[in-house]
Design an enzyme around this catalytic site. Structure first.
Site, PDB file in Angstrom:
ATOM      1  N   GLU A 127      35.882  47.230  31.722  1.00 31.23           N
ATOM      2  CA  GLU A 127      36.462  46.771  30.453  1.00 31.23           C
ATOM      3  C   GLU A 127      36.816  45.296  30.617  1.00 31.23           C
ATOM      4  OE1 GLU A 127      36.463  47.938  27.664  1.00 31.23           O
ATOM      5  OE2 GLU A 127      36.061  50.061  27.970  1.00 31.23           O
TER       6      GLU A 127
ATOM      7  N   CYS B 166      43.653  41.378  24.962  1.00 29.05           N
ATOM      8  CA  CYS B 166      42.219  41.643  25.069  1.00 29.05           C
ATOM      9  C   CYS B 166      41.692  42.351  23.834  1.00 29.05           C
ATOM     10  CB  CYS B 166      41.972  42.513  26.286  1.00 29.05           C
ATOM     11  SG  CYS B 166      43.171  43.852  26.391  1.00 29.05           S
TER      12      CYS B 166
HETATM   13  P1  NAD Z   1      41.075  39.482  36.752  1.00 29.95           P
HETATM   14  O1  NAD Z   1      39.681  39.869  36.500  1.00 29.95           O
HETATM   15  O2  NAD Z   1      41.361  38.178  37.375  1.00 29.95           O
HETATM   16  O3  NAD Z   1      41.806  40.579  37.681  1.00 29.95           O
HETATM   17  C1  NAD Z   1      41.830  41.944  37.299  1.00 29.95           C
HETATM   18  C2  NAD Z   1      42.094  42.793  38.528  1.00 29.95           C
HETATM   19  O4  NAD Z   1      40.979  42.680  39.426  1.00 29.95           O
HETATM   20  C3  NAD Z   1      43.327  42.366  39.313  1.00 29.95           C
HETATM   21  O5  NAD Z   1      43.987  43.527  39.766  1.00 29.95           O
HETATM   22  C4  NAD Z   1      42.731  41.586  40.478  1.00 29.95           C
HETATM   23  O6  NAD Z   1      43.555  41.561  41.624  1.00 29.95           O
HETATM   24  C5  NAD Z   1      41.443  42.360  40.741  1.00 29.95           C
HETATM   25  N1  NAD Z   1      40.386  41.612  41.424  1.00 29.95           N
HETATM   26  C6  NAD Z   1      40.156  40.274  41.380  1.00 29.95           C
HETATM   27  N2  NAD Z   1      39.044  39.977  42.108  1.00 29.95           N
HETATM   28  C7  NAD Z   1      38.577  41.154  42.600  1.00 29.95           C
HETATM   29  C8  NAD Z   1      37.469  41.503  43.413  1.00 29.95           C
HETATM   30  N3  NAD Z   1      36.613  40.587  43.869  1.00 29.95           N
HETATM   31  N4  NAD Z   1      37.293  42.807  43.738  1.00 29.95           N
HETATM   32  C9  NAD Z   1      38.139  43.749  43.277  1.00 29.95           C
HETATM   33  N5  NAD Z   1      39.214  43.468  42.500  1.00 29.95           N
HETATM   34  C10 NAD Z   1      39.428  42.188  42.162  1.00 29.95           C
HETATM   35  O7  NAD Z   1      41.812  39.625  35.331  1.00 29.95           O
HETATM   36  P2  NAD Z   1      43.295  39.245  34.962  1.00 29.95           P
HETATM   37  O8  NAD Z   1      43.390  37.763  34.903  1.00 29.95           O
HETATM   38  O9  NAD Z   1      44.264  40.016  35.778  1.00 29.95           O
HETATM   39  O10 NAD Z   1      43.392  39.871  33.485  1.00 29.95           O
HETATM   40  C11 NAD Z   1      43.014  39.205  32.319  1.00 29.95           C
HETATM   41  C12 NAD Z   1      41.607  39.597  31.903  1.00 29.95           C
HETATM   42  O11 NAD Z   1      41.531  40.989  31.665  1.00 29.95           O
HETATM   43  C13 NAD Z   1      41.208  38.945  30.591  1.00 29.95           C
HETATM   44  O12 NAD Z   1      39.878  38.541  30.677  1.00 29.95           O
HETATM   45  C14 NAD Z   1      41.394  40.059  29.577  1.00 29.95           C
HETATM   46  O13 NAD Z   1      40.644  39.931  28.397  1.00 29.95           O
HETATM   47  C15 NAD Z   1      40.906  41.208  30.395  1.00 29.95           C
HETATM   48  N6  NAD Z   1      41.309  42.475  29.819  1.00 29.95           N
HETATM   49  C16 NAD Z   1      40.360  43.236  29.206  1.00 29.95           C
HETATM   50  C17 NAD Z   1      40.718  44.421  28.600  1.00 29.95           C
HETATM   51  C18 NAD Z   1      39.708  45.286  27.901  1.00 29.95           C
HETATM   52  O14 NAD Z   1      40.014  46.404  27.545  1.00 29.95           O
HETATM   53  N7  NAD Z   1      38.486  44.817  27.719  1.00 29.95           N
HETATM   54  C19 NAD Z   1      42.053  44.845  28.641  1.00 29.95           C
HETATM   55  C20 NAD Z   1      43.004  44.049  29.304  1.00 29.95           C
HETATM   56  C21 NAD Z   1      42.618  42.858  29.892  1.00 29.95           C
END
Ligand code: NAD
Length: 480
Positions: free
Chosen positions: A229, A263
């Site tokens: 997502e 989001c």
């Molecule tokens: P992010 O992608 O930076 O991190 C998300 C999670 O992934 C965190 O727990 C992080 O520690 C982990 N992570 C980072 N790198 C990783 C890797 N290489 N391997 C495994 N895990 C890893 O996102 P964020 O900044 O925490 O959140 C904001 C983003 O999330 C925005 O783009 C927002 O739109 C999106 N979002 C989407 C939805 C949806 O339903 N589409 C819902 C909520 C948030």
């Protein structure tokens, strides 16, 4: 340092550095957590792997009772959970209460789903699920993975976001009645997440986060089933026949909810040129009344951004948007409301945004309303398709039937007509372009190869009680 939850017990992490979790409004430290590495990840996955066969064999009705019990415990601890969520995320307290209520509803819904399960071989559980959540709705997206997985008979290892993992750890306390190993929670950032996904005994990945990390995770998952997502740049489209009394407060709330770190709603507005000046003026008036302050105060509409990095990123995006031709109507800077030292950003309005410039191609996770005038709705739809749509778009018009036909080609998983962002708990939630498509042939699984789109047409469009200003909200019931 906060312990991690493995095999039904709170244990000290065996390795890794630590980092502080701070209140983004006040910069006060709240707690310290470990950045877990492969050793702690392996402990958690081993526990989940060992627990899985037994959990799968628990009768569905008994699993459902436990899942419902978790919902009840979350409800009973709602005030404490909401307070912690606000302290670690900076979201206004009433938004945190909304999140807790959504978590309770989710566990109840999944309990009901598990009760109905008849154990069809087409729907067998059998996986250890890696659940990875983003900073903007940390506990809600942890729950979105935990509740259906454990209701289905899977076991779970969660890795909440490093910025605000504490509410997810508290959620684990509410899951205390589960057999040991069914739910495990580790802490840390990208390294912990990557180690978790790559572990050989992880059978399924549930990831919510940015599109960039989603791509990395899809590669690291090496063919494991994955529910992605990721973030997106969806549109609000405002037609010239729209009711602006409804569209303006709805869009302002949906775009600036959680200080714009959202989001599920649109990120960028296309408005028909003939009403653009009036629309911008009304948006300006509406935003001018918002109360930016300490998110613990009941009347606060907007709190801080989650981190200094986040505030700097938004500042940079606003600066680049201006250099690419946008006009600054309001805001544009970091500031200190009530003298608070946290990561606050002024509610910002940019008009005359050029198609193809920053706000139409990058997700701006901050309180920034960006507006592009267009000739007509057809041009708006064409431009919206060219951005990076995915999760939640909406259109304002007095001709909803025409809108239903027009939006068919738009690849947004959720589309709302005359309704900005409500109804997420009423229909299938999520994006459209990245979700993993899984296995199975045969007529019964035709739907696996189709993509669902949540389409909501507001029957009696009206201003909702949960929009800004939060100072006027009377609904403080629900959680204990
Ligand atoms: P992010 O992608 O930076 O991190 C998300 C999670 O992934 C965190 O727990 C992080 O520690 C982990 N992570 C980072 N790198 C990783 C890797 N290489 N391997 C495994 N895990 C890893 O996102 P964020 O900044 O925490 O959140 C904001 C983003 O999330 C925005 O783009 C927002 O739109 C999106 N979002 C989407 C939805 C949806 O339903 N589409 C819902 C909520 C948030």
């Amino acid at each position: 340092m906060h312990q991690i939850f493995i095999d039904g017990a709170w244990v000290q992490p065996l390795e890794g550095p630590t980092h502080a979790v701070t209140n983004p409004a006040t910069l006060e430290p709240i707690d310290t957590v470990a950045d877990c590495g492969p050793v702690d990840v392996a402990r958690a996955v081993d526990a989940a792997h060992a627990a899985q066969p037994g959990w799968q064999n628990v009768p569905a009705a008994d699993r459902a009772a436990l899942v419902r019990e978790i919902g009840g415990r979350v409800h009973d601890n709602g005030r404490d959970l909401a307070t912690l969520l606000t302290r670690e995320t900076g979201k206004p307290l009433c938004e945190s209460i909304d999140c807790i209520e959504a978590v309770v509803a989710l566990f109840n819904a999944c309990a009901a789903g598990a009760s109905l399960s008849v154990g069809s071989p087409h729907r067998q559980p059998g996986a250890v699920v890696a659940a990875i959540a983003p900073f903007n709705f940390p506990m809600l997206f942890m729950a979105c993975a935990i509740a259906p997985a454990i209701a289905a008979g899977d076991t779970v290892v969660c890795k909440p976001p490093p910025e605000n993992p504490l509410s997810s750890l508290m959620l684990a306390r509410a899951c205390g009645a589960l057999p040991p190993g069914v739910l495990n929670v580790i802490t840390g950032g990208a390294e912990a997440g990557q180690a978790l996904i790559e572990h050989a005994d992880i059978g399924r990945v549930a990831f919510t986060g940015s599109a960039a990390v989603g791509r990395t995770i899809a590669a690291a998952a090496q063919g494991k089933p994955i529910d992605l997502e990721p973030g997106s740049v969806d549109a609000f489209i405002v037609c010239k026949d729209a009711d602006l009394e409804l569209a303006v407060p709805g869009i302002v709330w949906a775009r600036l909810l959680n200080a714009g770190q959202v989001c599920t709603s649109g990120k960028h507005i296309y408005v028909e040129r003939s009403i653009a000046a009036e629309f911008v003026e009304r948006i300006h008036q509406c935003v001018g009344f918002l109360d930016v302050d300490d998110p613990m105060k009941p009347a606060t509409d907007l709190g801080p951004l989650v981190s200094l990095d986040a505030a700097r990123r938004v500042e940079d995006q606003v600066g680049r948007s201006l250099r690419e031709g946008a006009k600054l109507i309001l805001g544009g800077r970091r500031f200190r409301p009530s003298g608070l030292p946290g990561h606050f950003f002024q509610p910002t309005i940019l008009s005359d945004v050029r198609a193809g410039s920053v706000p139409t191609r990058e997700e701006i996770l901050g309180p920034v309303i960006t507006i592009t005038p267009v000739i007509d709705a057809a041009e708006a739809l064409r431009l919206a398709r060219g951005s990076a749509p995915g999760c939640g778009a909406s259109i304002y018009t007095s001709d909803p039937q025409a809108a239903v036909m027009a939006v068919e080609p738009l690849e947004s998983g959720m589309f709302r007509i005359n309704d900005p962002a409500s109804g997420n708990t009423l229909g299938p939630f999520g994006g459209m372009r990245h979700r993993g498509i899984l296995r199975e042939l045969g007529g019964a699984d035709v739907e696996v190869f189709q993509r669902s789109k949540y389409l909501r047409v507001a029957e009696a469009p009206q201003r909702k009680s949960w929009w800004f200003p939060y100072g006027a909200r009377t609904r403080w019931t629900g959680c204990a």
